[in-house]
Design an enzyme around this catalytic site. Structure first.
Site, PDB file in Angstrom:
ATOM      1  N   HIS A  73     -24.797 -60.695 -11.807  1.00  0.00           N
ATOM      2  CA  HIS A  73     -24.782 -60.249 -10.589  1.00  0.00           C
ATOM      3  C   HIS A  73     -23.630 -59.322  -9.826  1.00  0.00           C
ATOM      4  O   HIS A  73     -22.332 -60.005 -10.394  1.00  0.00           O
ATOM      5  CB  HIS A  73     -25.435 -61.217  -9.327  1.00  0.00           C
ATOM      6  CG  HIS A  73     -24.186 -62.453  -9.284  1.00  0.00           C
ATOM      7  ND1 HIS A  73     -23.286 -62.391  -8.179  1.00  0.00           N
ATOM      8  CD2 HIS A  73     -24.097 -63.472  -9.818  1.00  0.00           C
ATOM      9  CE1 HIS A  73     -22.611 -63.651  -8.302  1.00  0.00           C
ATOM     10  NE2 HIS A  73     -23.029 -64.300  -9.485  1.00  0.00           N
ATOM     11  N   ASP A 190     -16.509 -63.845 -10.273  1.00  0.00           N
ATOM     12  CA  ASP A 190     -18.165 -64.408 -10.129  1.00  0.00           C
ATOM     13  C   ASP A 190     -18.605 -63.117  -9.275  1.00  0.00           C
ATOM     14  O   ASP A 190     -18.337 -63.082  -8.133  1.00  0.00           O
ATOM     15  CB  ASP A 190     -18.044 -65.633  -9.417  1.00  0.00           C
ATOM     16  CG  ASP A 190     -19.482 -66.072  -9.084  1.00  0.00           C
ATOM     17  OD1 ASP A 190     -20.506 -65.607  -9.615  1.00  0.00           O
ATOM     18  OD2 ASP A 190     -19.530 -66.786  -8.226  1.00  0.00           O
ATOM     19  N   GLU A 224     -27.836 -62.448  -5.492  1.00  0.00           N
ATOM     20  CA  GLU A 224     -27.697 -63.700  -6.250  1.00  0.00           C
ATOM     21  C   GLU A 224     -26.985 -64.833  -5.354  1.00  0.00           C
ATOM     22  O   GLU A 224     -27.383 -65.897  -5.340  1.00  0.00           O
ATOM     23  CB  GLU A 224     -26.868 -63.520  -7.521  1.00  0.00           C
ATOM     24  CG  GLU A 224     -27.246 -64.674  -8.503  1.00  0.00           C
ATOM     25  CD  GLU A 224     -26.050 -65.915  -8.299  1.00  0.00           C
ATOM     26  OE1 GLU A 224     -26.448 -66.926  -8.807  1.00  0.00           O
ATOM     27  OE2 GLU A 224     -25.078 -65.569  -7.504  1.00  0.00           O
ATOM     28  N   GLU A 225     -25.776 -64.316  -4.726  1.00  0.00           N
ATOM     29  CA  GLU A 225     -25.074 -65.393  -3.874  1.00  0.00           C
ATOM     30  C   GLU A 225     -26.224 -65.849  -2.623  1.00  0.00           C
ATOM     31  O   GLU A 225     -25.487 -67.036  -2.299  1.00  0.00           O
ATOM     32  CB  GLU A 225     -23.948 -64.535  -3.419  1.00  0.00           C
ATOM     33  CG  GLU A 225     -22.917 -64.363  -4.472  1.00  0.00           C
ATOM     34  CD  GLU A 225     -22.097 -65.318  -5.223  1.00  0.00           C
ATOM     35  OE1 GLU A 225     -22.406 -66.460  -4.829  1.00  0.00           O
ATOM     36  OE2 GLU A 225     -21.164 -65.336  -6.083  1.00  0.00           O
TER      37      GLU A 225
HETATM   38 ZN    ZN Z   1     -22.260 -66.045  -9.856  1.00  0.00          ZN
END
Ligand code: ZN
Length: 346
Positions: A73, A190, A224-225
């Site tokens: 992501h 991330d 995604e988060e």
């Molecule tokens: Zn992630």
């Protein structure tokens, strides 16, 4: 099978820096998706977007009867204007789950609907040690924090005149730094670390003229988060590897140099056979790896499974320290991730 292909480290780090520096909070990813499309264009792979803005890159395999999915992501944490205070500061709501105390005193950029950019700073509402008794002890949360705008504003109307309004995105300064010792520091490794790793894998497959065993569809997801990133995936995908940050800390064994293989996270165990195959490939290729349980985590594979897709799924990714705070990884973790992916696919 052993893989002995060479990762272009210079390209990997350049790509990582470029995308880590680019603002892409969840819900505002169309610009970074354009950027990714431009970066991979020279490699000649097909790139398509779905309605909500996730990108899919297709790499034809020797066998095109089976399609393997891979996803990472590109959306990150961020904030959004919730209201304007009478004194001309901004109350905000968070996007995803940043560790709020780490935002105290961070620089940010407010983007208006018209595309104007203004700089600012996240601060406690008791920001001065010489004035407020609770400057050190006040909770750092949405209620007790505000964004100070770097413009001459004394009231709500002054802020509105700048064009700033409720629902405007606030980009948190990613502070991307790559050290001589190979550490990559940035707020949102991330999952941009994995996105960079996947792009470097594409560069390698293109340069070395490698064709994967099966057709591969790589999903660069957004949202995604907030939990629904890869909920919808191309229907021909039968197994999917989520490439997302590996957790570090407590009794977990992963380090910033490893590719982490997740056996189970909060959404449950990953596919036994895929996970076993990934562990065996990591061993055969002498990769620095860890197998861990992630106590507070869900991935794009979890989103796809929850949405009802009939797939087998696994989760791997570079070890990332201090996730959702001030994150860091090492280039070795990205390289180990690329090598494990290439061993699996090729
Ligand atoms: Zn992630």
């Amino acid at each position: 099978m052993k893989s002995n292909f060479s990762v272009n480290k210079e390209f990997l780090l350049k790509t990582a820096k470029e995308i880590l520096e680019f603002n892409s909070p969840t819900g505002f990813c169309f610009e970074i998706m354009d950027k990714i499309e431009a970066i991979i264009k020279p490699f000649g792979y097909n790139f398509e977007r779905n309605n909500k803005g996730c990108g899919t890159i297709t790499v034809e395999g020797k066998n095109n009867e089976k399609t393997i999915g891979m996803c990472a992501h590109v959306d990150t944490l961020g904030a959004m204007v919730r209201s304007i205070t009478p004194s001309g500061n901004l109350k905000f709501t968070i996007l995803g789950g940043p560790i709020l105390p780490t935002l105290d005193s961070e620089y940010c950029t407010i983007r208006t609907r018209e595309g104007k950019l203004y700089s600012g700073t996240f601060l406690s509402t008791s920001p001065a040690a010489h004035v407020f008794e609770d400057s050190k002890s006040k909770p750092r949360d949405e209620k007790n924090m505000e964004v100070r705008i770097d413009e001459i504003v004394n009231c709500k109307e002054d802020v509105e005149k700048l064009g700033i309004g409720v629902g405007d995105f606030i980009f948190i300064d990613p502070k991307t730094t790559i050290t001589e010792s190979g550490f990559i520091k940035s707020r949102f490794i991330d999952d941009k670390g994995s996105v960079a790793a996947i792009i470097a894998l594409l560069e390698m497959m293109h340069r070395e003229n490698l064709k994967p065993k099966n057709t591969v569809k790589i999903i660069i997801s957004t949202y995604e988060e907030v939990g629904h990133g890869s909920a919808s995936i191309p229907s021909d995908i039968s197994e999917m590897i989520a490439v997302d940050m590996g957790c570090i800390g407590d009794d977990l064994s992963c380090t910033e140099y490893d590719v982490s293989i997740c056996a189970k996270d909060s959404s449950g165990p990953y596919d036994y056979n895929m996970t076993t195959e990934l562990i065996n490939l990591a061993k055969e290729n002498n990769l620095s790896y860890a197998v861990d349980i992630y106590p507070m985590y869900g991935s794009d594979v979890s989103a796809a499974l929850r949405a009802g897709n009939d797939i087998r799924g696994a989760l791997i990714g570079p070890g990332v320290h201090a996730s959702h705070g001030m994150e860091r990884t090492h280039v070795n973790a990205l390289e180990n991730t690329i090598k494990l992916l290439s061993a699996y696919l090729i």
